[in-house]
Design an enzyme around this catalytic site. Structure first.
Site, short mmCIF file in Angstrom:
data_model
loop_
_atom_site.label_atom_id
_atom_site.label_comp_id
_atom_site.label_asym_id
_atom_site.label_seq_id
_atom_site.Cartn_x
_atom_site.Cartn_y
_atom_site.Cartn_z
NE ARG A 119 102.11 14.64 -74.93
CZ ARG A 119 100.82 14.35 -74.85
NH1 ARG A 119 100.30 13.98 -73.70
NH2 ARG A 119 100.05 14.40 -75.90
NE ARG A 201 103.38 11.07 -80.23
CZ ARG A 201 102.85 10.95 -79.02
NH1 ARG A 201 102.79 9.78 -78.42
NH2 ARG A 201 102.39 11.99 -78.38
CG ASP A 315 93.01 11.10 -72.79
OD1 ASP A 315 92.44 12.16 -73.12
OD2 ASP A 315 93.96 10.61 -73.43
CB ALA A 328 95.81 17.77 -73.73
C1 LIG Z 1 99.78 10.87 -80.59
C2 LIG Z 1 98.97 11.81 -79.74
C3 LIG Z 1 99.10 13.18 -79.92
C4 LIG Z 1 98.31 14.07 -79.17
N1 LIG Z 1 98.43 15.39 -79.40
C5 LIG Z 1 97.62 16.26 -78.74
C6 LIG Z 1 97.69 17.66 -79.00
O1 LIG Z 1 98.50 18.12 -79.80
N2 LIG Z 1 96.83 18.48 -78.33
C7 LIG Z 1 95.93 18.00 -77.41
O2 LIG Z 1 95.17 18.80 -76.82
N3 LIG Z 1 95.86 16.68 -77.13
C8 LIG Z 1 96.68 15.80 -77.77
N4 LIG Z 1 96.60 14.47 -77.50
C9 LIG Z 1 95.70 14.01 -76.43
C10 LIG Z 1 96.38 14.17 -75.08
O3 LIG Z 1 97.64 13.57 -75.12
C11 LIG Z 1 95.55 13.55 -73.97
O4 LIG Z 1 94.22 14.00 -74.08
C12 LIG Z 1 96.09 13.91 -72.59
O5 LIG Z 1 97.45 13.62 -72.46
C13 LIG Z 1 95.30 13.16 -71.53
O6 LIG Z 1 95.78 13.50 -70.26
P1 LIG Z 1 95.27 12.69 -68.99
O7 LIG Z 1 95.94 13.33 -67.83
O8 LIG Z 1 93.80 12.59 -69.02
O9 LIG Z 1 95.80 11.20 -69.20
P2 LIG Z 1 97.30 10.65 -69.14
O10 LIG Z 1 98.24 11.60 -69.75
O11 LIG Z 1 97.24 9.28 -69.72
O12 LIG Z 1 97.65 10.58 -67.59
C14 LIG Z 1 97.12 9.58 -66.76
C15 LIG Z 1 97.98 9.46 -65.52
O13 LIG Z 1 97.38 8.53 -64.63
C16 LIG Z 1 98.37 7.65 -64.13
N5 LIG Z 1 97.69 6.39 -63.80
C17 LIG Z 1 97.14 5.49 -64.65
N6 LIG Z 1 96.59 4.47 -63.99
C18 LIG Z 1 96.80 4.72 -62.67
C19 LIG Z 1 96.45 4.02 -61.47
N7 LIG Z 1 95.78 2.86 -61.50
N8 LIG Z 1 96.81 4.56 -60.28
C20 LIG Z 1 97.49 5.75 -60.23
N9 LIG Z 1 97.84 6.44 -61.33
C21 LIG Z 1 97.49 5.94 -62.54
C22 LIG Z 1 99.36 7.52 -65.27
O14 LIG Z 1 100.63 7.09 -64.81
C23 LIG Z 1 99.39 8.94 -65.81
O15 LIG Z 1 100.33 9.75 -65.16
C24 LIG Z 1 97.39 13.57 -78.22
C25 LIG Z 1 97.28 12.20 -78.02
C26 LIG Z 1 98.05 11.32 -78.76
C27 LIG Z 1 97.89 9.84 -78.53
#
Ligand SMILES: Cc1cc2nc3c(=O)[nH]c(=O)nc-3n(C[C@H](O)[C@H](O)[C@H](O)COP(=O)(O)OP(=O)(O)OC[C@H]3O[C@@H](n4cnc5c(N)ncnc54)[C@H](O)[C@@H]3O)c2cc1C
Length: 431
Positions: A119, A201, A315, A328
């Site tokens: 990741r 994990r 997300d 993701a």
């Molecule tokens: C245990 C687990 C295993 C997973 N395995 C998989 C997999 O194998 N394959 C897959 O496709 N998906 C998987 N997922 C899902 C995947 O991890 C998520 O869908 C993905 O990481 C979401 O990315 P994102 O950028 O939307 O959110 P996030 O990764 O949560 O990123 C959000 C970002 O926003 C920032 N942020 C938050 N609030 C603020 C604010 N107020 N101001 C400024 N910045 C802020 C945070 O710091 C962060 O950097 C898994 C999830 C889990 C829980």
């Protein structure tokens, strides 16, 4: 005749996988967003991420830069006989009776059947493809006000920024989502829901896992059991194996702000007491027995605020459980659609408000559909043993869920979105 427009000023909140993927999708269309990230740099918790052919294809459609980052990091199953396999499903019980079953690939041959990444390495590679001046760190969004087509963002450090379009990529606890819905009613915002499962994990050296599990170690496997399941797949170009042990725990009620709960190896081992000895042995090597409550966020609300100037991606819009390994991947699909629609706006082929409405229409159906199916997958991964559905039937249903996720036609979805943007009636699948 169409006239090109000045690109809108776009603010992306959050530099996780969704925020970076979206920025990479906008750049080829002449839109240079500003990303605001609360952390001090690109970083991410968690170990491995697995991607199906739909996600790989989305990356290739986002931009050559995203495709390059993916290819730099991707790890496939090691053995040639597993190259067309997503996972081998095995019976994880101590008294296992069922024969292993392989779920095979679909899609174009260039898309790997199973592609996994470390990741943090992957996020770093995606970030390398962005211009240096695009991301501002230590910027935590606290407030957002929209009027007259402009949004003013306020950050915890007291600074502000004005944007035509604000895109919340700020994860499952999205502040953008909270603000977006607070103007409607204090209880309107969708909230994360604990799904009754926890995950343990670990990232372990492949040599260690292979010495314990044998051949499944360097190739993706999923061990089904009655109270949980275990996933193992290679990452870091085969040097490590990502192991996730999911357990049903409907008896606990973790708060929404809880990310990790401390636990002991005794408790972890007790959760797998009737499992194959080699699996129980594997669990003793977990460096930490901390458990992650698994949340998702199913809802029927729109991903776009009234007026079309604030919207959600990744997300923040559609957090799902990890049971289909597709959460993701959905963020990359979001980026393909939104990037192209906003590109159309810049080329004078659409209006901003209509473009984001079209994004909402097509992506809500797809991604809320994933949330539902991912929960179904959790049930199937824990369906084995006395009184359970026959193994072959569980395999058949499991395959149907994965094929729904993988066999996604991005071009068709984009075409539908473009028609919606232009005001045509388009029939969409149901969630
Ligand atoms: C245990 C687990 C295993 C997973 N395995 C998989 C997999 O194998 N394959 C897959 O496709 N998906 C998987 N997922 C899902 C995947 O991890 C998520 O869908 C993905 O990481 C979401 O990315 P994102 O950028 O939307 O959110 P996030 O990764 O949560 O990123 C959000 C970002 O926003 C920032 N942020 C938050 N609030 C603020 C604010 N107020 N101001 C400024 N910045 C802020 C945070 O710091 C962060 O950097 C898994 C999830 C889990 C829980």
């Amino acid at each position: 005749m169409t006239a090109t427009q000045d690109p809108p000023t776009v603010a992306i909140i959050g530099a996780g996988l969704a925020g970076t993927a979206l920025a990479l999708a906008l750049l080829p269309h002449g839109i240079k967003p500003t990303i605001f990230e609360s952390a001090g740099g690109f970083g991410t918790v968690g170990a491995g991420v697995i991607f199906g052919p739909n996600a790989a294809r989305a990356m290739s459609l986002i931009s050559p830069a995203a495709w390059k980052a993916f290819n730099t990091c991707l790890t496939r199953n090691r053995d040639a006989s597993f190259w067309d396999t997503w996972f081998e499903f095995q019976d994880g019980r101590a008294d296992a009776t069922e024969a292993p079953w392989r779920l095979q690939r679909t899609g174009e041959k260039r898309d790997p059947a199973m592609a996994s990444v470390h990741r943090a390495h992957f996020l770093a590679e995606l970030a390398k493809q962005l211009p240096d001046d695009i991301t501002q760190f230590r910027k935590t969004l606290t407030g957002l006000e929209t009027s007259g087509g402009k949004s003013t963002l306020t950050f915890a450090d007291g600074t502000t920024f004005e944007a035509d379009l604000v895109i919340g990529c700020d994860g499952i606890k999205s502040r953008v989502r909270e603000i977006m819905f607070s103007s409607q009613s204090p209880t309107a915002a969708p909230l994360p829901t604990y799904t009754g499962q926890i995950g343990y994990r670990a990232l372990l050296p492949t040599s260690l896992v292979e010495s314990i599990l044998g051949p499944p170690a360097p190739n993706a496997a999923l061990f089904r059991g009655p109270n949980g399941y275990i996933v193992t797949y290679p990452v870091s170009h085969g040097e490590q194996v990502n192991v996730v042990a999911a357990v049903k725990r409907p008896d606990i009620s973790p708060g929404r702000d809880v990310m990790v709960l401390p636990d002991t190896h005794e408790a972890l081992n007790a959760a797998f007491v009737n499992w194959r000895p080699e699996i129980r042995e594997l669990l003793t090597h977990f460096p930490s027995a901390d458990r992650w409550p698994l949340f998702d966020c199913p809802h029927g609300r729109r991903y776009v605020a009234p007026g079309g100037r604030v919207l959600l991606v990744g997300d923040a819009a559609h957090a799902s459980t990890p049971h289909l390994g597709a959460g993701a991947g959905m963020a990359f699909e979001d980026a393909v659609i939104l990037g192209n629609l906003l590109g159309d706006v810049v080329r004078g082929e659409g209006e901003l408000e209509k473009a984001v409405e079209a994004y909402d229409a097509v992506r809500r159906v797809r991604t809320q559909g994933l949330i539902r199916r991912s929960r179904e997958a959790a049930e199937l991964h824990t369906t084995v043993g006395e009184g359970a559905l026959p193994w072959d039937e569980v395999n058949r249903r499991t395959e149907a869920l994965y094929r729904w996720a993988w066999e996604h036609d991005h071009e068709d979805e984009l075409e539908k979105a473009r028609k919606i943007m232009k005001g045509a009636y388009v029939r969409l699948d149901s969630i």
